[in-house]
Write a protein that holds these residues in place. Structure first.
Motif, PDB file in Angstrom:
ATOM      1  N   LEU A 112       0.824  -1.205   0.000  1.00  0.00           N
ATOM      2  CA  LEU A 112       0.000   0.000   0.000  1.00  0.00           C
ATOM      3  C   LEU A 112       0.863   1.261   0.000  1.00  0.00           C
ATOM      4  O   LEU A 112       0.542   2.242  -0.680  1.00  0.00           O
ATOM      5  N   HIS A 113       1.948   1.216   0.752  1.00  0.00           N
ATOM      6  CA  HIS A 113       2.797   2.408   0.864  1.00  0.00           C
ATOM      7  C   HIS A 113       3.466   2.748  -0.465  1.00  0.00           C
ATOM      8  O   HIS A 113       3.667   3.934  -0.767  1.00  0.00           O
ATOM      9  N   TYR A 114       3.809   1.743  -1.261  1.00  0.00           N
ATOM     10  CA  TYR A 114       4.480   1.983  -2.530  1.00  0.00           C
ATOM     11  C   TYR A 114       3.506   2.163  -3.693  1.00  0.00           C
ATOM     12  O   TYR A 114       3.923   2.188  -4.849  1.00  0.00           O
ATOM     13  N   THR A 115       2.207   2.265  -3.401  1.00  0.00           N
ATOM     14  CA  THR A 115       1.233   2.569  -4.444  1.00  0.00           C
ATOM     15  C   THR A 115       1.375   4.028  -4.863  1.00  0.00           C
ATOM     16  O   THR A 115       1.361   4.918  -4.008  1.00  0.00           O
ATOM     17  N   PRO A 116       1.521   4.323  -6.149  1.00  0.00           N
ATOM     18  CA  PRO A 116       1.707   5.715  -6.576  1.00  0.00           C
ATOM     19  C   PRO A 116       0.477   6.572  -6.287  1.00  0.00           C
ATOM     20  O   PRO A 116      -0.631   6.277  -6.747  1.00  0.00           O
ATOM     21  N   THR A 117       0.646   7.613  -5.500  1.00  0.00           N
ATOM     22  CA  THR A 117      -0.393   8.611  -5.232  1.00  0.00           C
ATOM     23  C   THR A 117       0.269   9.981  -5.188  1.00  0.00           C
ATOM     24  O   THR A 117       1.499  10.089  -5.141  1.00  0.00           O
ATOM     25  N   LEU A 314       8.427  11.173 -12.248  1.00  0.00           N
ATOM     26  CA  LEU A 314       9.620  10.989 -11.421  1.00  0.00           C
ATOM     27  C   LEU A 314       9.255  10.360 -10.083  1.00  0.00           C
ATOM     28  O   LEU A 314       9.984   9.486  -9.577  1.00  0.00           O
ATOM     29  N   LYS A 315       8.142  10.780  -9.511  1.00  0.00           N
ATOM     30  CA  LYS A 315       7.709  10.216  -8.241  1.00  0.00           C
ATOM     31  C   LYS A 315       7.327   8.755  -8.396  1.00  0.00           C
ATOM     32  O   LYS A 315       7.642   7.920  -7.543  1.00  0.00           O
ATOM     33  N   LEU A 319       9.057   5.458  -6.538  1.00  0.00           N
ATOM     34  CA  LEU A 319       8.289   4.450  -5.798  1.00  0.00           C
ATOM     35  C   LEU A 319       8.542   3.046  -6.347  1.00  0.00           C
ATOM     36  O   LEU A 319       8.657   2.085  -5.586  1.00  0.00           O
ATOM     37  N   LEU A 320       8.627   2.936  -7.676  1.00  0.00           N
ATOM     38  CA  LEU A 320       8.927   1.630  -8.271  1.00  0.00           C
ATOM     39  C   LEU A 320      10.319   1.151  -7.867  1.00  0.00           C
ATOM     40  O   LEU A 320      10.518  -0.040  -7.574  1.00  0.00           O
ATOM     41  N   ILE A 416      13.132   1.535 -16.588  1.00  0.00           N
ATOM     42  CA  ILE A 416      14.205   2.366 -16.028  1.00  0.00           C
ATOM     43  C   ILE A 416      14.427   2.014 -14.566  1.00  0.00           C
ATOM     44  O   ILE A 416      15.568   1.876 -14.095  1.00  0.00           O
ATOM     45  N   ALA A 417      13.325   1.860 -13.821  1.00  0.00           N
ATOM     46  CA  ALA A 417      13.444   1.482 -12.406  1.00  0.00           C
ATOM     47  C   ALA A 417      14.054   0.093 -12.270  1.00  0.00           C
ATOM     48  O   ALA A 417      14.926  -0.134 -11.419  1.00  0.00           O
TER      49      ALA A 417
END
Length: 601
Positions: A112-117, A314-315, A319-320, A416-417
Motif C-alpha cells: 500500500l505504501h508503494y502505491t503511486p499517489t 519521477l515520483k 516508488l517503483l 528504467i526502475a
C-alpha cells in the motif's frame, strides 16, 4: 475523504463487442450487441450491485464505464454532468479487476505504501493506516503477500485503489470464490467505506446472498445486455410487486429477481418462454421508469478530491525503485532468492570452472583448453542472465500490464526502475565473478588491471545482454520458460558461429563471417581471447621442440592474430546498453491488443 458530492450516470448505453475471437491479432471478426440501452445512476456514498448471470454484460458495462471496452459504444457516461473520458476516469475513479497480482517479498503495508499517489510523507502514512483499518487488515499489515489467503488478497487489491481516494470505485466480481463469511465481510467493509469516505461503489455480483442485501443502496439487473431493473433496492420490491412479480416470503430478493432475469436453457420451450418474459420486462422497465435528466454541473468548479490524482513520472519511478529494493532485500525466501540470483549466481557458475581448468598450460593442448574455457565463460554468463531474468522479471511484467490501463506510468518508466537496480547488481556480480575466474585466465602472480577490466566487461556485458534479450521476448511471450528457450536458441547459434570456439572463422562461408559482426558474441569472444592469450609461453624452443605461438592460434580461430581490444570493449558494452535503450523505446509504444489480452486472460 471526498469533500464533494459526485454523481455517476450512464445514459442509453449500447455496446457491440467482438466474441469468440480466434485470430492472433484481430480475432475472427464476429461481433454481438452485449449492452442494449443501459441506464444507471450512482451517488457518492452509495453501493450499487450489477446483477446478472454469466454472459449478461456485467463486465462489459464496467469496461464501458471505465473506458476500457473494445468495440463500438453509443450513449453517454457522465461524472457530475461532464463526459467521463478515459483520462478523467484514470484521475478520479478506480477499477478493481479479478486479475490482481502482487510483488512477492513485500508486506501488505509496503504494498500500500508503494502505491503511486499524489500524497507523500505523513499524509500518505496516515492514509495507509486508515485503509488498513477500514479493510480489517491492520492485524496482518506485516504479513507478506505470498502468504495471504484469497479474502486478504481481495481486500488488499481493493486497498491499492482506496489508498488513492477515488470518487467512484468499480469492482468486477469481488466475492467470487470467497466463502459466505468472507463475502459478507467484504461487502460490509465496502459499504462502510462508501459511507465513511463518500466514494461511490459499483460492483458486479453473479450469486448474491441474502445477507448482503442490507448493504446495497441500488441494484441493476441485466439479462443479455438489457436492463430488467435499475434503481433503489428499497423501491425494487415495490416495483416488481406492482408488475405482478412479488417476492415470496423467506426468499432472497436478489436471487429471486436474478432468476427472474435469467434465461432458462433447460429446454427449447422454456428458453423461448423465459426469453419472451425477459424481453417484456426490459421493455416495460424502459417504458415506465425513464432516467432523470442529467445535471449540467461542471467538474472544473472546485469539486476536485484532495488526495486523488496522477502523481508525476519521477515520483512514480522513485516508488517503483523503492519497491524493487524492498522486494530484493526482504527477509525471507523471496529476498534470499533474489539476492542469490542477482549477486551470487554468476560467481558460483564461474567457480565451477576450477573443476575443469585449474591446470591449463600454454602448450598447444593448453591453447585448446583455454579456447574451451572461453566457450564456457560466455555460455555460463548468458545462462545466468537468462535464469535471473525469467525468475525475477515476470512478476514485474505482470504487475505492469495490470497497472497499464490505469495510466499511472509507462513501460519505459518501469524498465528504467528495473534496470536501475539490475544493472548495478549485474556489475557487482560480474566483478566478483571476474575475481573468481581471473587466476584461471591469467597468472595471479603478475596482476594486470587492464586485463581484469576486459574480463569484467566481458562478463557484465554478456550477463546484461542475455538479460535484456529475455526482457524483449517476455514482452510478447507469456511463458517465461518459452521465452528462455527462444533466447537460448538464439544465443547458441551466436556462440556456434561467432565465438570462434566451436569452430574457426576460416570454416565459415564469407557471408556468415560478415554476419557475425552483428552479434555480441563475436566481440566478447575476441575480448576474452585477447585476455587469455596475452601471456607469453614458457616453452623453450630446441631442435626437437617447436613452441606454439598464441598469435598463430588466434589467427586460426578468429582470423586475426591481434584482436582490437578497444573496439571489442566498446562493441560489447554497446550491445548491452543498446538493448537496454531499445527495450525502453519498445515499451513506450502503446501495447497491441493481442498482447494486452494475453495478460488479462
Amino acid at each position: 475523504m471526498i469533500g464533494s458530492d459526485y454523481v455517476l450516470e450512464a445514459h442509453n448505453i449500447y455496446h457491440t463487442a467482438e466474441v469468440d475471437g480466434k485470430g492472433c491479432f484481430n480475432g475472427s471478426g464476429n461481433s454481438a450487441l452485449v449492452l442494449k440501452g443501459v441506464n444507471l445512476i450512482v451517488h457518492s456514498g452509495e453501493v450499487m450491485a450489477i446483477l446478472g448471470s454469466k454472459g449478461s454484460g456485467k463486465r462489459a458495462l464496467l469496461d464501458v464505464i471505465s473506458r476500457r471496452a473494445e468495440g463500438s459504444t453509443r450513449g453517454q457516461v457522465l461524472l457530475n454532468g461532464a463526459p467521463l473520458s478515459k483520462g478523467l476516469f484514470q484521475q478520479r475513479c478506480a477499477y478493481v479487476t479479478q486479475n490482481n497480482s502482487f510483488i512477492p517479498g513485500l508486506t501488505i503495508s509496503q504494498t500500500l505504501h508503494y502505491t503511486p499517489t499524489i500524497l507523500s510523507g505523513y499524509l500518505k502514512s496516515s492514509k495507509v493506516r486508515q485503509v488498513l483499518a477500514d479493510l480489517a487488515l491492520s492485524q496482518v499489515a506485516h504479513k507478506r503477500v505470498e502468504h495471504l489467503n484469497l479474502s486478504e488478497k481481495r481486500r488488499l487489491s481493493i486497498g491499492i485503489q482506496l489508498v488513492r481516494d477515488p470518487v467512484m470505485l468499480l469492482l468486477d466480481e469481488p466475492t467470487q470464490g470467497l466463502d459466505p463469511l468472507s463475502a459478507y465481510l467484504l461487502i460490509s467493509i465496502l459499504s462502510n467505506s462508501a459511507k465513511k469516505t463518500g466514494c461511490g461503489i459499483l460492483l458486479s455480483l453473479e450469486k448474491p446472498r441474502s445477507d448482503v442485501f442490507p448493504f446495497l443502496d441500488r441494484a441493476l439487473f441485466l439479462c443479455l445486455g438489457g436492463v430488467v431493473y435499475s434503481g433503489s433496492t428499497r423501491a425494487m420490491l415495490e416495483y416488481f410487486h406492482g408488475i405482478g412479480f412479488p417476492c415470496p416470503q423467506l426468499e432472497n430478493p436478489l436471487m429471486y429477481y436474478l432468476c427472474l432475469s435469467t434465461v432458462d436453457r433447460r429446454s427449447r420451450d422454456r428458453f423461448l418462454e423465459s426469453s419472451q418474459q425477459i424481453e417484456a420486462l426490459v421493455e416495460r422497465f424502459s417504458r415506465e421508469t425513464p432516467l432523470p435528466e442529467a445535471p449540467v454541473n461542471s467538474l472544473g468548479t472546485g469539486k476536485v478530491p484532495l488526495a486523488y490524482g496522477k502523481p508525476g513520472e519521477l515520483k512514480v519511478w522513485a516508488l517503483l525503485y523503492l519497491k524493487l529494493l524492498a522486494s530484493t532485500f526482504s527477509c525471507g525466501v523471496v529476498g534470499l532468492k533474489s539476492l542469490i540470483l542477482r549477486l551470487f549466481l554468476l560467481p558460483l557458475a564461474m567457480s565451477l570452472m576450477w573443476l575443469f581448468y585449474s591446470n591449463v598450460g600454454n602448450d598447444s593442448h593448453g591453447f585448446f583448453s583455454k579456447n574451451g574455457m572461453i566457450l564456457n565463460i560466455i555460455g555460463l554468463s548468458y545462462g545466468c542472465g537468462i535464469l535471473t531474468t525469467i525468475s525475477l522479471y515476470p512478476c514485474w511484467r505482470k504487475r505492469f500490464f495490470e497497472d497499464y490501463p490505469e495510466g499511472l506510468y509507462s513501460g519505459a518508466t518501469m524498465l528504467i526502475a528495473y534496470n536501475a537496480l539490475s544493472i548495478p547488481f549485474a556489475f557487482i556480480s560480474a566483478a566478483i565473478a571476474a575475481c573468481v575466474i581471473y587466476p584461471l585466465v591469467l597468472d595471479p602472480q603478475t596482476p594486470d588491471g587492464i586485463s581484469f577490466t576486459y574480463l569484467l566487461v566481458s562478463l557484465w556485458s554478456s550477463f546484461t545482454f542475455a538479460e535484456q534479450l529475455c526482457v524483449l521476448f517476455l514482452l510478447v511471450v507469456k511463458s517465461p520458460f518459452n521465452a528462455a528457450i527462444a533466447v537460448t536458441y538464439i544465443l547458441v547459434i551466436c556462440i556456434s558461429l561467432a565465438s570462434g570456439t566451436v569452430r574457426s572463422y576460416k570454416g565459415l562461408l564469407p557471408w556468415l563471417q560478415d554476419n557475425t559482426k552483428g552479434t555480441h558474441t563475436r566481440y566478447v569472444s575476441s575480448l576474452l581471447h585477447s585476455v587469455a592469450f596475452s601471456q607469453k609461453t614458457n616453452c623453450t624452443p630446441t631442435a626437437s621442440v617447436i613452441c606454439p605461438k598464441a598469435t598463430d592460434f588466434l589467427h586460426e580461430r578468429l582470423g586475426r592474430a591481434d584482436p582490437d581490444e578497444t573496439i571489442d570493449v566498446a562493441a560489447s558494452c554497446a550491445f548491452a546498453i543498446g538493448f537496454v535503450a531499445f527495450n525502453m523505446l519498445l515499451y513506450l509504444f502503446p501495447m497491441p491488443r493481442f498482447i494486452r489480452r494475453k495478460y488479462i486472460d
